[in-house]
Write a protein that holds these residues in place. Structure first.
Motif, PDB file in Angstrom:
ATOM      1  N   GLN A   8     -10.171   6.375 -46.179  1.00  0.00           N
ATOM      2  CA  GLN A   8      -8.843   6.817 -46.957  1.00  0.00           C
ATOM      3  C   GLN A   8      -7.992   5.592 -47.662  1.00  0.00           C
ATOM      4  O   GLN A   8      -8.153   4.624 -47.031  1.00  0.00           O
ATOM      5  N   GLU A   9      -7.552   5.859 -48.701  1.00  0.00           N
ATOM      6  CA  GLU A   9      -6.856   4.790 -49.418  1.00  0.00           C
ATOM      7  C   GLU A   9      -5.552   4.420 -48.680  1.00  0.00           C
ATOM      8  O   GLU A   9      -4.914   5.347 -47.935  1.00  0.00           O
ATOM      9  N   ILE A  10      -5.356   3.148 -48.424  1.00  0.00           N
ATOM     10  CA  ILE A  10      -4.237   2.570 -47.979  1.00  0.00           C
ATOM     11  C   ILE A  10      -2.796   2.680 -48.403  1.00  0.00           C
ATOM     12  O   ILE A  10      -2.882   2.574 -49.602  1.00  0.00           O
ATOM     13  N   TYR A  11      -1.766   2.932 -47.845  1.00  0.00           N
ATOM     14  CA  TYR A  11      -0.588   3.215 -48.598  1.00  0.00           C
ATOM     15  C   TYR A  11       0.502   2.417 -47.631  1.00  0.00           C
ATOM     16  O   TYR A  11       0.426   2.162 -46.320  1.00  0.00           O
ATOM     17  N   ASP A  12       1.648   2.261 -48.201  1.00  0.00           N
ATOM     18  CA  ASP A  12       2.786   1.618 -47.510  1.00  0.00           C
ATOM     19  C   ASP A  12       3.986   2.467 -48.011  1.00  0.00           C
ATOM     20  O   ASP A  12       3.919   3.364 -48.948  1.00  0.00           O
ATOM     21  N   GLU A  28      -9.306   0.819 -49.793  1.00  0.00           N
ATOM     22  CA  GLU A  28      -9.542   1.756 -48.597  1.00  0.00           C
ATOM     23  C   GLU A  28      -9.719   1.213 -47.138  1.00  0.00           C
ATOM     24  O   GLU A  28     -10.178  -0.075 -46.966  1.00  0.00           O
ATOM     25  N   LYS A  29      -9.557   2.098 -46.466  1.00  0.00           N
ATOM     26  CA  LYS A  29      -9.779   1.866 -44.750  1.00  0.00           C
ATOM     27  C   LYS A  29     -10.482   2.907 -44.211  1.00  0.00           C
ATOM     28  O   LYS A  29     -10.564   4.015 -44.625  1.00  0.00           O
ATOM     29  N   THR A  30     -11.420   2.231 -43.342  1.00  0.00           N
ATOM     30  CA  THR A  30     -12.333   3.396 -42.662  1.00  0.00           C
ATOM     31  C   THR A  30     -11.579   3.610 -41.102  1.00  0.00           C
ATOM     32  O   THR A  30     -11.350   2.833 -40.588  1.00  0.00           O
ATOM     33  N   LEU A 107      -9.689  12.319 -48.650  1.00  0.00           N
ATOM     34  CA  LEU A 107     -10.702  11.766 -47.722  1.00  0.00           C
ATOM     35  C   LEU A 107     -11.994  11.517 -48.251  1.00  0.00           C
ATOM     36  O   LEU A 107     -12.481  12.225 -49.152  1.00  0.00           O
ATOM     37  N   LYS A 108     -12.650  10.065 -47.959  1.00  0.00           N
ATOM     38  CA  LYS A 108     -14.026  10.063 -48.670  1.00  0.00           C
ATOM     39  C   LYS A 108     -14.930   9.825 -47.339  1.00  0.00           C
ATOM     40  O   LYS A 108     -14.429   9.312 -46.448  1.00  0.00           O
ATOM     41  N   ASN A 109     -16.201   9.800 -47.731  1.00  0.00           N
ATOM     42  CA  ASN A 109     -17.415   9.409 -46.733  1.00  0.00           C
ATOM     43  C   ASN A 109     -17.064   9.877 -45.353  1.00  0.00           C
ATOM     44  O   ASN A 109     -17.138   9.188 -44.355  1.00  0.00           O
TER      45      ASN A 109
END
Length: 140
Positions: A8-12, A28-30, A107-109
């Motif tokens: 999923q893409e990381i956010y602040d 992105e982070k797993t 979400l991905k993968n």
């Protein structure tokens, strides 16, 4: 119990005049979780809602006590595929329904598997049975 993994893409969180907003980083982070339970809810149109739950417990220094948190995540699977990894372990890969919300990052993968081959196979079969069968099914 299952293992659950997704990207999923990381956010602040950004505060702007008393309101908080999400600022997407375009990175992105797993995320990986162990010891999850899975619930499958059949839907119309050959889809299935997959709900993944896990418990997290620990000790809070702030509250000076033990805690237990129930975590839950769900997604709508439009397709599921069973593949083997390099260790010949069966893993379920999901194609999910994408959101049209420009502020939401999908979400991905997505992958779910178990250390026990029969559990992964059983979950795969339950998902296939529940697609286009709008009934609630608990698995694990």
């Amino acid at each position: 119990m299952f293992h659950f993994e997704y990207d999923q893409e990381i956010y602040d969180e950004v505060k702007n005049s008393k309101r908080y907003y999400l600022a997407w980083r375009n990175q992105e982070k797993t995320w990986r979780y162990r010891n999850c339970s899975v619930r499958v809810i059949g839907m119309d149109d050959n889809r299935a809602r997959v709900i993944v739950r896990r418990k997290k417990s620990g000790y809070s220094k702030f509250m000076d006590s033990d805690f237990e948190v129930n975590l839950m995540m769900g997604f709508v699977a439009v397709n599921v595929e069973r593949k083997e990894d390099e260790n010949r372990r069966s893993i379920l890969f999901f194609e999910i329904e994408q959101s049209n919300d420009k502020f939401h990052r999908d979400l991905k993968n997505i992958k779910i598997w178990s250390e026990y081959e029969h559990e992964t196979e059983d979950l795969y079969n339950v998902i296939l049975q529940q697609k286009n069968n709008p009934q609630d099914t608990n698995y694990n």
